[in-house]
Design a protein around this motif. Structure first.
Motif, short mmCIF file in Angstrom:
data_model
loop_
_atom_site.label_atom_id
_atom_site.label_comp_id
_atom_site.label_asym_id
_atom_site.label_seq_id
_atom_site.Cartn_x
_atom_site.Cartn_y
_atom_site.Cartn_z
N ALA A 31 0.92 -1.12 0.02
CA ALA A 31 0.02 0.03 0.05
C ALA A 31 0.89 1.20 -0.13
N SER A 32 0.57 2.17 -0.74
CA SER A 32 1.33 3.55 -0.82
C SER A 32 0.26 4.68 -0.54
N GLY A 33 0.59 5.96 -0.34
CA GLY A 33 -0.08 7.16 -0.45
C GLY A 33 -1.25 6.76 0.49
N GLU A 34 -2.43 7.39 0.36
CA GLU A 34 -3.60 7.47 1.15
C GLU A 34 -3.92 6.05 1.77
N ALA A 35 -3.65 5.03 0.87
CA ALA A 35 -4.20 3.57 1.30
C ALA A 35 -3.04 3.16 2.69
N PHE A 36 -1.93 3.62 2.37
CA PHE A 36 -0.70 3.40 3.45
C PHE A 36 -1.16 3.99 4.65
N ARG A 37 -1.52 5.17 4.71
CA ARG A 37 -1.84 6.33 5.48
C ARG A 37 -2.95 5.71 6.41
N GLU A 38 -4.18 5.42 5.55
CA GLU A 38 -5.22 4.88 6.47
C GLU A 38 -4.95 3.61 7.19
N GLY A 39 -3.99 2.80 6.62
CA GLY A 39 -3.74 1.53 7.53
C GLY A 39 -2.97 1.92 8.64
N CYS A 40 -2.25 2.93 8.51
CA CYS A 40 -1.35 3.31 9.70
C CYS A 40 -2.11 4.14 10.57
N ASN A 41 -3.02 5.20 10.16
CA ASN A 41 -3.87 5.64 10.97
C ASN A 41 -4.80 4.73 11.91
N VAL A 62 5.54 -7.30 2.19
CA VAL A 62 5.85 -6.26 1.57
C VAL A 62 7.27 -5.80 1.39
N LYS A 63 7.68 -5.72 0.11
CA LYS A 63 9.19 -5.53 -0.15
C LYS A 63 9.96 -4.42 0.14
N ALA A 64 9.13 -3.27 -0.18
CA ALA A 64 9.79 -1.94 0.07
C ALA A 64 8.51 -0.77 0.28
N HIS A 65 9.00 0.34 0.83
CA HIS A 65 7.84 1.53 0.87
C HIS A 65 8.26 2.70 0.13
N ASP A 66 7.35 3.54 -0.31
CA ASP A 66 7.30 4.61 -0.98
C ASP A 66 8.16 5.65 -0.12
N GLU A 67 9.13 6.23 -0.67
CA GLU A 67 9.59 7.29 0.23
C GLU A 67 8.98 8.53 0.78
N ALA A 68 8.02 8.98 -0.03
CA ALA A 68 7.06 10.01 0.73
C ALA A 68 6.41 9.30 1.92
N ASP A 69 6.06 7.80 1.97
CA ASP A 69 5.45 7.24 2.82
C ASP A 69 6.64 7.18 4.10
N LYS A 70 7.40 6.83 3.98
CA LYS A 70 8.51 6.86 4.83
C LYS A 70 8.92 8.15 5.69
N SER A 96 14.55 -10.21 3.25
CA SER A 96 15.33 -9.89 1.79
C SER A 96 16.23 -8.73 2.19
N VAL A 97 17.38 -8.58 1.58
CA VAL A 97 18.30 -7.80 2.03
C VAL A 97 17.84 -6.42 1.57
N ILE A 98 16.85 -6.04 0.75
CA ILE A 98 16.39 -4.70 0.53
C ILE A 98 15.41 -4.43 1.63
N SER A 99 14.69 -5.29 2.13
CA SER A 99 14.06 -4.96 3.09
C SER A 99 14.57 -4.83 4.54
N GLU A 100 15.66 -5.51 4.68
CA GLU A 100 16.45 -5.39 5.91
C GLU A 100 17.15 -3.95 6.13
N MET A 101 17.78 -3.37 4.69
CA MET A 101 18.52 -2.16 4.48
C MET A 101 17.43 -1.20 4.74
N GLU A 102 16.15 -1.12 4.05
CA GLU A 102 15.22 -0.22 4.35
C GLU A 102 14.81 0.08 5.64
N MET A 103 14.49 -1.00 6.40
CA MET A 103 13.84 -0.96 7.84
C MET A 103 15.22 -0.53 8.63
#
Length: 136
Positions: A31-41, A62-70, A96-103
């Motif tokens: 999820a990204s943008g409004e859908a991501f924020r709705e879930g977090c909220n 989820v493998k990665a997050h959108d930069e604006a969401d982060k 995954s390495v990508i997920s580990e680096m992002e977190m």
């Protein structure tokens, strides 16, 4: 006892696990943008409703997050969770390495317990997250 479903969204589920006194937010799809924020909220609302001090966020689907969401998580949402009383957070990432680096990058930019933020764990193992949370 099985966790009790608190909220079920299109791309996430929020459960209350009475055994460890913890909210568990599981992202079932990207999820990204409004859908991501709705879930977090929705998670923040559950924290406030339950007076929860602990939460597990499972992003293993989820493998990665959108930069604006982060950025939003770091500057707007996380401070609200601290204000709501969250004292411990476990983040379950995909194996995954990508997920580990992002977190790792995200956690470095979030307040830690020395800065008044919650105790935090990042893992790729839900059992480890549950065990750690039980000790918090």
């Amino acid at each position: 006892m099985a966790p009790e479903v608190h909220t079920e969204g299109e791309k996430y589920t929020i459960e209350w696990d009475d055994d460890i006194g913890t909210l568990i937010h599981t992202w079932t799809a990207f999820a990204s943008g409004e859908a991501f924020r709705e879930g977090c909220n929705d998670l923040l609302a559950a924290v406030e409703e339950r007076n929860a001090t602990k939460m597990i966020v499972d992003t293993s689907n989820v493998k990665a997050h959108d930069e604006a969401d982060k950025q939003w998580l770091q500057t707007e949402w996380t401070p609200k969770t601290v204000e709501a009383g969250v004292q411990a957070t476990a983040m379950v990432r995909s194996d995954s390495v990508i997920s580990e680096m992002e977190m790792k990058e995200m956690s470095e930019n979030m307040p830690d317990d020395a800065d008044g933020g919650p105790e935090a764990l990042i893992t790729d193992d839900m059992a480890e997250a549950r065990d750690w949370m039980a000790d918090q």
